[in-house]
Design a protein around this motif. Structure first.
Motif, PDB file in Angstrom:
ATOM      1  N   ASN A   1       0.772  -1.304   0.035  1.00  0.00           N
ATOM      2  CA  ASN A   1       0.046  -0.083  -0.158  1.00  0.00           C
ATOM      3  C   ASN A   1       0.756   1.011  -0.194  1.00  0.00           C
ATOM      4  O   ASN A   1       1.758   1.458   0.759  1.00  0.00           O
ATOM      5  N   ASN A   2       0.693   2.068  -0.931  1.00  0.00           N
ATOM      6  CA  ASN A   2       1.285   3.380  -1.036  1.00  0.00           C
ATOM      7  C   ASN A   2       0.470   4.220  -0.183  1.00  0.00           C
ATOM      8  O   ASN A   2      -0.617   4.677  -0.292  1.00  0.00           O
ATOM      9  N   LEU A   3       1.389   5.042   1.066  1.00  0.00           N
ATOM     10  CA  LEU A   3       0.522   6.015   1.783  1.00  0.00           C
ATOM     11  C   LEU A   3       0.379   7.009   1.134  1.00  0.00           C
ATOM     12  O   LEU A   3      -0.439   7.965   1.789  1.00  0.00           O
ATOM     13  N   GLY A   4       0.606   7.410  -0.159  1.00  0.00           N
ATOM     14  CA  GLY A   4       0.252   8.547  -0.922  1.00  0.00           C
ATOM     15  C   GLY A   4       1.447   9.392  -1.697  1.00  0.00           C
ATOM     16  O   GLY A   4       1.183   9.962  -2.579  1.00  0.00           O
ATOM     17  N   GLY A   5       2.743   9.403  -0.832  1.00  0.00           N
ATOM     18  CA  GLY A   5       3.623  10.204  -1.478  1.00  0.00           C
ATOM     19  C   GLY A   5       4.792   9.418  -2.181  1.00  0.00           C
ATOM     20  O   GLY A   5       5.654   9.958  -2.583  1.00  0.00           O
ATOM     21  N   THR A   6       4.719   8.017  -2.174  1.00  0.00           N
ATOM     22  CA  THR A   6       5.731   7.372  -2.837  1.00  0.00           C
ATOM     23  C   THR A   6       5.710   7.082  -4.273  1.00  0.00           C
ATOM     24  O   THR A   6       4.581   6.762  -4.595  1.00  0.00           O
ATOM     25  N   SER A   7       6.792   7.264  -5.021  1.00  0.00           N
ATOM     26  CA  SER A   7       6.572   7.175  -6.431  1.00  0.00           C
ATOM     27  C   SER A   7       6.283   5.930  -7.075  1.00  0.00           C
ATOM     28  O   SER A   7       6.617   4.769  -6.292  1.00  0.00           O
ATOM     29  N   PRO A   8       5.759   5.613  -8.284  1.00  0.00           N
ATOM     30  CA  PRO A   8       5.800   4.339  -8.594  1.00  0.00           C
ATOM     31  C   PRO A   8       6.975   3.665  -8.849  1.00  0.00           C
ATOM     32  O   PRO A   8       7.038   2.484  -8.990  1.00  0.00           O
ATOM     33  N   LEU A   9       8.001   4.453  -9.160  1.00  0.00           N
ATOM     34  CA  LEU A   9       9.376   3.599  -9.373  1.00  0.00           C
ATOM     35  C   LEU A   9       9.669   3.115  -8.019  1.00  0.00           C
ATOM     36  O   LEU A   9      10.142   1.911  -7.995  1.00  0.00           O
ATOM     37  N   GLU A  10       9.590   3.786  -6.885  1.00  0.00           N
ATOM     38  CA  GLU A  10       9.785   3.286  -5.442  1.00  0.00           C
ATOM     39  C   GLU A  10       8.876   2.223  -5.203  1.00  0.00           C
ATOM     40  O   GLU A  10       9.336   1.006  -4.491  1.00  0.00           O
ATOM     41  N   MET A  11       7.851   2.052  -5.818  1.00  0.00           N
ATOM     42  CA  MET A  11       6.764   1.232  -5.415  1.00  0.00           C
ATOM     43  C   MET A  11       7.365  -0.196  -5.995  1.00  0.00           C
ATOM     44  O   MET A  11       7.199  -1.291  -5.363  1.00  0.00           O
ATOM     45  N   SER A  12       7.569   0.112  -7.462  1.00  0.00           N
ATOM     46  CA  SER A  12       8.205  -0.888  -8.167  1.00  0.00           C
ATOM     47  C   SER A  12       9.669  -1.745  -7.480  1.00  0.00           C
ATOM     48  O   SER A  12       9.559  -3.015  -7.439  1.00  0.00           O
ATOM     49  N   VAL A  13      10.238  -0.710  -7.090  1.00  0.00           N
ATOM     50  CA  VAL A  13      11.614  -1.182  -6.192  1.00  0.00           C
ATOM     51  C   VAL A  13      11.276  -2.108  -5.130  1.00  0.00           C
ATOM     52  O   VAL A  13      11.746  -3.104  -4.926  1.00  0.00           O
TER      53      VAL A  13
END
Length: 104
Positions: free
Chosen positions: A20-32
Motif C-alpha cells: 500500500n502506497n501511503l500517498g507520496g511514494t513514486s511508482p518507481l519506488e513502489m516497483s523497487v
C-alpha cells in the motif's frame, strides 16, 4: 533487509503481497520495493503467487508504504479468484499481478 526474519511466514508457504502506497511514494519506488520484497521472500523459500500494489489507504501525501502478507494456507487458494475478480469501474482495487513460480 525489509523484513525481519521473525515476521516471515514459514518456508514453502504461498502468500499474496499487498503493498500500500501511503500517498507520496513514486511508482518507481513502489516497483523497487515490490521487487525487493518478492526477492527476500523467495530467498526465504516463501512463494509469492500474486502482488497487489497501489494507493489503497492513504494519508494525504505521506511518504511511505505498508506491507501486508496474506498466507494462502489460512484462507485457501480460492481467495485468489476473489482478489482477481473484476471490480466496478469506480473501484480503486487494481486487481492482482500474478507471479510465475520461481525456478529452482
Amino acid at each position: 533487509r525489509l523484513l525481519p526474519s521473525a515476521s516471515l511466514p514459514p518456508e514453502n508457504q504461498k502468500v499474496v503481497i499487498v503493498l500500500n502506497n501511503l500517498g507520496g511514494t513514486s511508482p518507481l519506488e513502489m516497483s523497487v520495493l515490490g521487487n525487493e520484497v518478492c526477492s527476500q521472500l523467495a530467498a526465504s523459500s516463501v512463494e509469492v503467487v500474486a502482488l497487489a500494489h497501489g494507493a489503497f489507504v492513504t494519508s494525504l501525501d505521506m511518504h511511505g508504504v505498508s506491507l501486508s502478507l496474506l498466507p494462502l494456507s489460512t484462507v485457501g487458494e480460492d481467495v485468489l479468484e476473489l482478489l482477481d475478480a473484476r471490480a466496478e469501474p469506480t473501484s480503486a482495487w487494481p486487481g492482482l499481478v500474478k507471479l510465475a513460480p520461481a525456478s529452482s
